[in-house]
Design an enzyme around this catalytic site. Sequence first.
Site, short mmCIF file in Angstrom:
data_model
loop_
_atom_site.label_atom_id
_atom_site.label_comp_id
_atom_site.label_asym_id
_atom_site.label_seq_id
_atom_site.Cartn_x
_atom_site.Cartn_y
_atom_site.Cartn_z
N ARG A 85 85.55 9.68 -4.88
CA ARG A 85 85.46 7.75 -4.82
C ARG A 85 87.02 7.14 -5.23
NH1 ARG A 85 80.59 7.25 -8.99
NH2 ARG A 85 80.93 4.58 -7.87
N TYR A 128 85.05 -9.14 0.09
CA TYR A 128 85.35 -10.45 -0.74
C TYR A 128 85.43 -9.78 -1.64
CZ TYR A 128 80.57 -8.43 -2.54
OH TYR A 128 79.51 -7.60 -3.00
N PRO A 129 86.20 -11.26 -2.75
CA PRO A 129 86.35 -10.76 -4.30
C PRO A 129 85.23 -11.91 -4.99
CG PRO A 129 87.31 -12.80 -3.36
CD PRO A 129 86.28 -12.32 -1.95
N MET A 130 85.20 -11.25 -6.44
CA MET A 130 84.30 -11.50 -7.54
C MET A 130 85.60 -11.83 -8.40
SD MET A 130 81.58 -8.87 -7.82
CE MET A 130 81.21 -9.74 -9.35
N ASP A 131 84.83 -12.60 -9.28
CA ASP A 131 85.13 -12.50 -10.67
C ASP A 131 84.06 -12.57 -11.80
OD1 ASP A 131 87.77 -13.18 -10.45
OD2 ASP A 131 87.77 -14.70 -11.14
N HIS A 149 72.25 -3.74 -12.36
CA HIS A 149 73.47 -4.04 -11.36
C HIS A 149 73.68 -2.71 -10.48
CE1 HIS A 149 75.66 -6.39 -8.65
NE2 HIS A 149 76.16 -5.32 -8.97
N GLN A 153 80.16 1.44 0.02
CA GLN A 153 80.80 0.44 -1.31
C GLN A 153 81.80 0.84 -1.62
OE1 GLN A 153 78.40 -2.51 -3.63
NE2 GLN A 153 78.77 -1.55 -4.98
N SER A 202 74.88 -10.40 -12.31
CA SER A 202 75.48 -11.62 -11.08
C SER A 202 74.71 -12.88 -11.25
CB SER A 202 74.56 -10.88 -9.47
OG SER A 202 75.61 -9.71 -9.44
#
Length: 279
Positions: A152, A166-169, A193, A206, A244
Site C-alpha cells: 500500500r 481532490y485535496p482536503m483538510d 469513516h 483509493q 467528514s
Amino acid sequence: MSTELPAVPLTLEGLSVLHQMFRFRWPDWRKLDAGRRLEIASEAVAALTPDEEVRRTAVYSMLGHKGDLMLVHFRDSFDELNAAELQLNRTALQEYLEPTHSYLSVIELGLYDSSVKLFRQLTERGVAPLSEEWNREVQETMERQRQAMYPRLYPKIPDSRYLCFYPMDRKRGEEKNWYTLPIEERQRQMEEHGMVGRRYAGKVQQIITGSIGFDDWEWGVDLFAPEPLVFKKLIYEMRFDQVSAEYAAFGRFFVGVRVPLAKLGEWLEGKLPKAAIST
C-alpha cells in the site's frame, strides 16, 4: 504520571506523488502540419512510455474547464518527481501545455489504531513519552507495520479508466478543531469513516497522500475506478460520517479519463481513445 495519550498518531510514508494539470493550446497545435504533429506526439510517447509501462506515470483526459490533460507520477523521491517534470519539459509537446494546477504529496497511511493501542500499553506500563524505551518500541511497531503495509505504501498506478482526485483538510477553526480532539476520539471517528470505504472494496481503489508542508492542503485523495458513478456514491456516503460532516473541508475535484500513451496521438487529434490501457 499523566494517563493522557500523546496527540500525534504514527504515520507511514511511501512513494512521492505529483499531479500535473495542463490546458492544451489547441489553436497553436492546429496550425502545425500533420507531419510535425506526428513528430511531436511520437517524441512525447517515446519519452513517457517507459514509465507508463512500469505504472509510474499515467495520462488522463480531463473533463471540464479546469484543464485538458492531467499527468500523474509515482516516484521514489521528490528528486525523481522533479526529473519527470524536466523530462516532459525537454519535449516539444511542452510548448503546447499550459500549466493550470499541480499537487505534490507522499503516500501516507495513518496508524490511528496501532498508535492508540501502543500508546495506551506504554502509558499503563509507566513508560515516559519520548523516553529511550518509548522511542524504541515505537520504532519496532513502525517497522512491523511498514513491512506489512509495503504494497500500500509502494503501489503501481491502477489501470482503471477513470480517476477522481481532490485535496482536503481537517478543520482548525474556533468552533471545530480536529487537532484539539483527544487521539482516542479521532481514532474512533476514523474507524467509522474507514468502514464506509471498505464497503466499496473491489469497486474503487483509493490512495491517500499526505501534503502537510508540501502543498496548500493537508491530504490528497485519488480514487480509481472502471466507471465514474462510484465516485459520487462513495464520497456522498462518506459525507454522513461524523469526521467528514463536522471536520472535513474539500478542495477542487479533478476528474479524468485514462489515455494510454500508445494512443496519445488520437487524443492530440481530438479523439478520446476507447481502450482504457494499451496492451
